[in-house]
Design a protein around this motif. Structure first.
Motif, PDB file in Angstrom:
ATOM      1  N   LEU A 183       0.850  -1.189   0.000  1.00  0.00           N
ATOM      2  CA  LEU A 183       0.000   0.000   0.000  1.00  0.00           C
ATOM      3  C   LEU A 183       0.887   1.241   0.000  1.00  0.00           C
ATOM      4  O   LEU A 183       1.945   1.251   0.634  1.00  0.00           O
ATOM      5  N   VAL A 184       0.455   2.267  -0.703  1.00  0.00           N
ATOM      6  CA  VAL A 184       1.072   3.577  -0.539  1.00  0.00           C
ATOM      7  C   VAL A 184       0.084   4.422   0.246  1.00  0.00           C
ATOM      8  O   VAL A 184      -1.054   4.618  -0.178  1.00  0.00           O
ATOM      9  N   LEU A 185       0.516   4.857   1.415  1.00  0.00           N
ATOM     10  CA  LEU A 185      -0.339   5.677   2.283  1.00  0.00           C
ATOM     11  C   LEU A 185       0.149   7.113   2.217  1.00  0.00           C
ATOM     12  O   LEU A 185       1.353   7.368   2.220  1.00  0.00           O
ATOM     13  N   LYS A 186      -0.792   8.049   2.154  1.00  0.00           N
ATOM     14  CA  LYS A 186      -0.370   9.444   2.104  1.00  0.00           C
ATOM     15  C   LYS A 186      -1.381  10.331   2.811  1.00  0.00           C
ATOM     16  O   LYS A 186      -2.556   9.955   2.969  1.00  0.00           O
ATOM     17  N   GLY A 187      -0.899  11.454   3.243  1.00  0.00           N
ATOM     18  CA  GLY A 187      -1.771  12.399   3.921  1.00  0.00           C
ATOM     19  C   GLY A 187      -1.259  13.803   3.690  1.00  0.00           C
ATOM     20  O   GLY A 187      -0.083  14.019   3.384  1.00  0.00           O
ATOM     21  N   GLU A 188      -2.168  14.750   3.841  1.00  0.00           N
ATOM     22  CA  GLU A 188      -1.783  16.154   3.640  1.00  0.00           C
ATOM     23  C   GLU A 188      -2.765  17.010   4.426  1.00  0.00           C
ATOM     24  O   GLU A 188      -3.963  16.696   4.471  1.00  0.00           O
ATOM     25  N   ALA A 189      -2.263  18.052   5.061  1.00  0.00           N
ATOM     26  CA  ALA A 189      -3.158  18.913   5.841  1.00  0.00           C
ATOM     27  C   ALA A 189      -2.639  20.345   5.829  1.00  0.00           C
ATOM     28  O   ALA A 189      -1.429  20.580   5.791  1.00  0.00           O
TER      29      ALA A 189
ATOM     30  N   VAL B 167      -4.888   6.425  -0.097  1.00  0.00           N
ATOM     31  CA  VAL B 167      -4.238   5.123  -0.191  1.00  0.00           C
ATOM     32  C   VAL B 167      -4.205   4.692  -1.657  1.00  0.00           C
ATOM     33  O   VAL B 167      -5.123   5.008  -2.425  1.00  0.00           O
ATOM     34  N   SER B 168      -3.132   4.006  -2.037  1.00  0.00           N
ATOM     35  CA  SER B 168      -3.010   3.452  -3.391  1.00  0.00           C
ATOM     36  C   SER B 168      -2.637   1.994  -3.278  1.00  0.00           C
ATOM     37  O   SER B 168      -1.899   1.592  -2.365  1.00  0.00           O
ATOM     38  N   TYR B 169      -3.132   1.202  -4.225  1.00  0.00           N
ATOM     39  CA  TYR B 169      -2.839  -0.225  -4.208  1.00  0.00           C
ATOM     40  C   TYR B 169      -2.970  -0.763  -5.620  1.00  0.00           C
ATOM     41  O   TYR B 169      -3.782  -0.264  -6.411  1.00  0.00           O
TER      42      TYR B 169
ATOM     43  N   ALA C 106      -4.143  -7.073  -9.213  1.00  0.00           N
ATOM     44  CA  ALA C 106      -4.221  -7.760 -10.511  1.00  0.00           C
ATOM     45  C   ALA C 106      -3.858  -6.816 -11.663  1.00  0.00           C
ATOM     46  O   ALA C 106      -4.525  -6.799 -12.700  1.00  0.00           O
ATOM     47  N   GLY C 107      -2.838  -6.017 -11.439  1.00  0.00           N
ATOM     48  CA  GLY C 107      -2.375  -5.113 -12.496  1.00  0.00           C
ATOM     49  C   GLY C 107      -3.197  -3.859 -12.654  1.00  0.00           C
ATOM     50  O   GLY C 107      -2.934  -3.052 -13.543  1.00  0.00           O
ATOM     51  N   ILE C 108      -4.200  -3.680 -11.799  1.00  0.00           N
ATOM     52  CA  ILE C 108      -5.034  -2.475 -11.867  1.00  0.00           C
ATOM     53  C   ILE C 108      -4.632  -1.553 -10.720  1.00  0.00           C
ATOM     54  O   ILE C 108      -4.624  -1.966  -9.558  1.00  0.00           O
ATOM     55  N   ASP C 109      -4.268  -0.330 -11.058  1.00  0.00           N
ATOM     56  CA  ASP C 109      -3.881   0.643 -10.035  1.00  0.00           C
ATOM     57  C   ASP C 109      -5.132   1.293  -9.456  1.00  0.00           C
ATOM     58  O   ASP C 109      -5.956   1.826 -10.199  1.00  0.00           O
ATOM     59  N   LEU C 110      -5.240   1.247  -8.143  1.00  0.00           N
ATOM     60  CA  LEU C 110      -6.406   1.818  -7.461  1.00  0.00           C
ATOM     61  C   LEU C 110      -5.916   2.911  -6.510  1.00  0.00           C
ATOM     62  O   LEU C 110      -4.988   2.689  -5.734  1.00  0.00           O
ATOM     63  N   HIS C 111      -6.529   4.078  -6.596  1.00  0.00           N
ATOM     64  CA  HIS C 111      -6.150   5.198  -5.744  1.00  0.00           C
ATOM     65  C   HIS C 111      -7.423   5.798  -5.153  1.00  0.00           C
ATOM     66  O   HIS C 111      -8.382   6.050  -5.876  1.00  0.00           O
ATOM     67  N   GLY C 112      -7.410   6.052  -3.860  1.00  0.00           N
ATOM     68  CA  GLY C 112      -8.559   6.693  -3.222  1.00  0.00           C
ATOM     69  C   GLY C 112      -8.097   7.780  -2.274  1.00  0.00           C
ATOM     70  O   GLY C 112      -7.040   7.653  -1.633  1.00  0.00           O
ATOM     71  N   GLN C 113      -8.871   8.850  -2.195  1.00  0.00           N
ATOM     72  CA  GLN C 113      -8.548   9.939  -1.270  1.00  0.00           C
ATOM     73  C   GLN C 113      -9.838  10.415  -0.602  1.00  0.00           C
ATOM     74  O   GLN C 113     -10.881  10.503  -1.261  1.00  0.00           O
ATOM     75  N   PHE C 114      -9.741  10.723   0.674  1.00  0.00           N
ATOM     76  CA  PHE C 114     -10.836  11.401   1.371  1.00  0.00           C
ATOM     77  C   PHE C 114     -10.349  12.795   1.726  1.00  0.00           C
ATOM     78  O   PHE C 114      -9.252  12.954   2.281  1.00  0.00           O
TER      79      PHE C 114
ATOM     80  N   LYS D 159       6.784  11.192  -6.765  1.00  0.00           N
ATOM     81  CA  LYS D 159       5.799  10.371  -6.043  1.00  0.00           C
ATOM     82  C   LYS D 159       6.452   9.083  -5.582  1.00  0.00           C
ATOM     83  O   LYS D 159       7.164   8.435  -6.355  1.00  0.00           O
ATOM     84  N   ARG D 160       6.195   8.719  -4.341  1.00  0.00           N
ATOM     85  CA  ARG D 160       6.638   7.408  -3.858  1.00  0.00           C
ATOM     86  C   ARG D 160       5.681   6.356  -4.409  1.00  0.00           C
ATOM     87  O   ARG D 160       4.460   6.552  -4.406  1.00  0.00           O
ATOM     88  N   ILE D 161       6.232   5.261  -4.910  1.00  0.00           N
ATOM     89  CA  ILE D 161       5.387   4.188  -5.423  1.00  0.00           C
ATOM     90  C   ILE D 161       5.746   2.887  -4.724  1.00  0.00           C
ATOM     91  O   ILE D 161       6.822   2.755  -4.138  1.00  0.00           O
ATOM     92  N   SER D 162       4.846   1.950  -4.803  1.00  0.00           N
ATOM     93  CA  SER D 162       5.079   0.664  -4.143  1.00  0.00           C
ATOM     94  C   SER D 162       6.023  -0.185  -4.987  1.00  0.00           C
ATOM     95  O   SER D 162       5.962  -0.177  -6.211  1.00  0.00           O
ATOM     96  N   SER D 163       6.881  -0.926  -4.311  1.00  0.00           N
ATOM     97  CA  SER D 163       7.809  -1.808  -5.028  1.00  0.00           C
ATOM     98  C   SER D 163       7.280  -3.238  -5.070  1.00  0.00           C
ATOM     99  O   SER D 163       7.996  -4.149  -5.442  1.00  0.00           O
ATOM    100  N   GLU D 164       6.011  -3.411  -4.699  1.00  0.00           N
ATOM    101  CA  GLU D 164       5.438  -4.760  -4.664  1.00  0.00           C
ATOM    102  C   GLU D 164       5.216  -5.337  -6.061  1.00  0.00           C
ATOM    103  O   GLU D 164       5.200  -6.539  -6.240  1.00  0.00           O
ATOM    104  N   GLY D 165       5.071  -4.471  -7.035  1.00  0.00           N
ATOM    105  CA  GLY D 165       4.724  -4.935  -8.372  1.00  0.00           C
ATOM    106  C   GLY D 165       5.907  -5.489  -9.141  1.00  0.00           C
ATOM    107  O   GLY D 165       6.187  -5.081 -10.267  1.00  0.00           O
ATOM    108  N   LYS D 166       6.586  -6.447  -8.562  1.00  0.00           N
ATOM    109  CA  LYS D 166       7.786  -7.006  -9.203  1.00  0.00           C
ATOM    110  C   LYS D 166       7.441  -7.742 -10.491  1.00  0.00           C
ATOM    111  O   LYS D 166       8.284  -7.915 -11.354  1.00  0.00           O
TER     112      LYS D 166
END
Lengths: 410, 261
Positions: free
Chosen positions: A264-270, A301-303, A306-314, B118-125
């Protein structure tokens, strides 16, 4: 005359420096979906980039020429035109420059340095939404830490949609007779009117973070009201309204981070904003403006699944010391979703980006399909679908459109 | 006293005999792969990488990258600047890879269109690098302990005497069910590698067409990955290589990612 000067400047730069030249040509045609569909956009764009770099410094320009509809003369915009000087642990950048801060995608929280061009709402590419500011940008480097100070002597506000534009937000006014008084909206070019921005950023193994501060002008003007009318036995009767846009000082402090955790890539900003002018109906504020503070933040959060990039922000904006007279709600909530997939050896790109307003149940849905026909040549088919009846996105419910872009980068 | 001396002599002789037996034991798969993994590498290197993506109709797309690598044994840092095609020019990518077992890589990308890193995940090997036939994992240094290695035979390819080693991943979720590698006995570099998909079908073949000695190090300069199932190929050419030039740590930073070349 302006075009001749720009042409001569380009010719001079080329002959003297022999820089790297690159750019892009693009056609952008958008059709507004309504009973009798009309072209919402017929735009040809030519971008020309000059770049001359060495170990000691650089010279960079990004020029844009936009030609609209049947206009003969294009609109020229200089997004960037700056010179860099490099030292071991110190860089100076002087001139017009785009400066992007923060970690949020598609929303502006601590990203306050470059003003925005909102004449086409949030639809253009983000690099084109950002305007350059004229500034001296000083950066000091210590290991993986960077300390930047940006001083801008000339305030440049966000460019708002023109009258008659389909992107001009409608104002709910109590009278039909309205006059706009622009005499108060100029910010004189004085040292005391300069803007200052500070940023400490670090790119570390565990986390990236940045701490920012700004003493600036609010990019959006406060609309001061002058109500003209006459007293009657039943009270004050409003005859007409004078609206005076005026820019005000605004201070901001904030920060952002991003890190990874198990894929997961976790991020925040305020950001905390001090001295914002809000619209109010409180009779104690005759010009309809009250000063206040607000807090604006994002958690995202980004994840990849299955090869699909998913990004969500609140994203949430909280107005402090809010009362019932404020025209803006105290809590304004929004989420963004981005789904991306590239196939055919990264030549076909499928994207779905959405802003979803939670207060008004409105949304902007932006699906796109882009295909790299060959290196540098790209065709994009997309749509902008506005949902809802009111709210930041719902107000443009009549502006649904489909578009085609064909671009060539060189 | 004589008795003690006799015992010690007997023990020493026994140890020598065992040592000799061990020394004569034929080399095994793990040792071969460890020799490849531990082959002498420069502390730093830079060069221009050209990737040619060739589809089943023999149409070719070319990507050019300038890369800098620095390895201090605990962390290997790599930064890549994309030179072409034009629409990705000035994009940069940075990877910090750690020798510590289990520690994930750190990765960042700088996109000039966004003007920020941007920081990216390195999981996608298992993702393919820039649309090529190389996955990120194919381009990295896979640790020997992550697979079980078996020496299956010895044979020559194009006159090069090779060990042929079959490697089966310990992790069942790994993208390949096995790989078979032909390793040059003299230089300890792979000259050919076959990749088998999760169903055990032959997926790709990597062929090294040229390796050169740069300074004191053998390096692969021309290679081609052929995806047999999709009938497309990626040729990789490394040129303008320099090694051990003392690249500064500051080269691997956000400042350089954004500044570009």
């Amino acid at each position: 005359m302006k075009y001749i000067v720009i042409f001569l400047l380009c010719a001079f730069v080329y002959t003297q420096a022999q820089p790297n030249i690159s750019g892009m040509v693009r056609n952008y045609t958008a059709l507004r979906l309504q009973d009798d569909p009309e072209f919402a956009m017929l735009q040809n764009t030519f971008r020309l980039d000059f770049e001359k770099k060495s170990g000691k410094g650089a010279f960079v320009t990004n020029l844009y020429a936009y030609q609209y509809g049947t206009d003969v003369v294009p609109e020229i915009r200089i997004k960037q035109l700056f010179a860099d000087v490099y030292f071991n642990s110190l860089d100076f950048r002087l001139g017009r420059q785009q400066i992007i801060w923060g970690k949020a995608d598609g929303v502006f929280i601590t990203d306050v340095v470059s003003p925005k061009d909102l004449r086409e709402f949030l639809l253009p590419d983000f690099t084109e939404i950002r305007e350059g500011i004229d500034a001296l940008n000083t950066s000091v480097y210590a290991g993986n830490h960077t300390f930047s100070l940006v001083l801008s002597p000339a305030f440049r506000p966000t460019t708002q949609p023109e009258d008659g534009s389909i992107w001009k937000p409608e104002m709910d006014l109590p009278v039909n007779t309205v006059r706009i008084d622009t005499t108060r909206q100029d910010v004189p070019l004085k040292l005391s009117n300069s803007e200052a921005f500070f940023r400490w950023s670090a790119m570390l193994s565990a986390v990236d973070f940045e701490i920012v501060g700004a003493w600036m002008w609010d990019d959006e003007p406060a609309l001061h009201l002058n109500k003209l009318g006459h007293p009657t036995s039943s009270g004050f009767v409003l005859d007409s309204l004078v609206i005076s846009p005026e820019y005000h000082r605004l201070a901001m402090g904030g920060g952002a981070f991003s890190t990874t955790l198990k894929g997961l890539v976790l991020k925040g900003e305020a950001g905390y904003y001090y001295g914002k002018m809000f619209r109010t109906s409180d009779p104690n504020y005759s010009d309809g403006i009250v000063e206040g503070n607000y807090f604006h933040y994002m958690a995202g959060v980004s994840y990849t699944l299955a090869g699909i990039d998913l990004h969500g922000q609140f994203i949430q904006k909280i107005i402090l010391d809010h009362d019932d007279f404020f025209l803006d709600e105290q809590y304004q909530n929004m989420i963004t979703v981005l789904i991306h997939k590239s196939v055919l050896r990264e030549t076909l790109h499928l994207d779905l980006f959405s802003y979803i307003g939670l207060n008004d149940a409105d949304a902007l849905i932006r699906p796109t399909v882009a295909y790299d026909i060959s290196d540098g040549l790209k065709a994009t088919l997309g749509a902008n679908i506005f949902l809802g009846d009111s709210g930041y996105f719902g107000q443009f419910d009549d502006n649904d459109m489909v578009y085609v872009k064909l671009s060539y980068s060189f | 006293m004589k008795r003690i001396q006799k015992i010690m002599t007997t023990v020493a002789t026994a140890c020598l005999m065992v040592g000799n037996v061990l020394a004569q034991e034929p080399i095994n798969g793990l040792t071969i792969i460890e020799n490849v993994y531990n082959r002498a590498q420069p502390q730093d290197q830079q060069g221009v990488l050209t990737m040619s993506l060739i589809n089943s109709r023999n149409e070719e797309r070319v990507r050019e990258i300038r890369q800098f690598i620095k390895d201090d044994q605990t962390v290997k840092k790599k930064i890549m600047f994309f030179l072409s095609p034009a629409d990705v020019r000035n994009t940069s990518f940075m990877n910090w890879s750690y020798s510590e077992d289990g520690r994930e890589d750190d990765q960042w990308i700088y996109l000039p269109a966004l003007k920020r890193t941007k920081r990216i995940s390195s999981e996608g090997k298992s993702d393919y690098f820039m649309g090529s036939d190389f996955t990120y994992d194919d381009l990295g240094d896979r640790r020997p302990a992550e697979d079980v290695h078996k020496l299956v035979r010895e044979e020559s390819i194009n006159g090069i005497a090779c060990y042929v080693v079959e490697s089966t991943p310990r992790d069942d979720e790994y993208m390949y069910s096995k790989t078979i590698t032909w390793i040059d006995k003299e230089k300890w570099i792979g000259v050919k590698k076959e990749f088998y998909d999760e169903d055990g079908h032959h997926l790709k073949t990597l062929t090294v067409t040229e390796s050169k000695k740069i300074g004191n190090y053998w390096m692969i300069t021309h290679s081609e990955m052929h995806n047999l199932q999709k009938s497309h190929r990626t040729r990789m050419l490394l040129k303008d290589i320099t090694v051990d030039q003392g690249i500064s740590d500051s080269q691997f930073s956000e400042r350089m990612m954004m500044r570009g070349l």
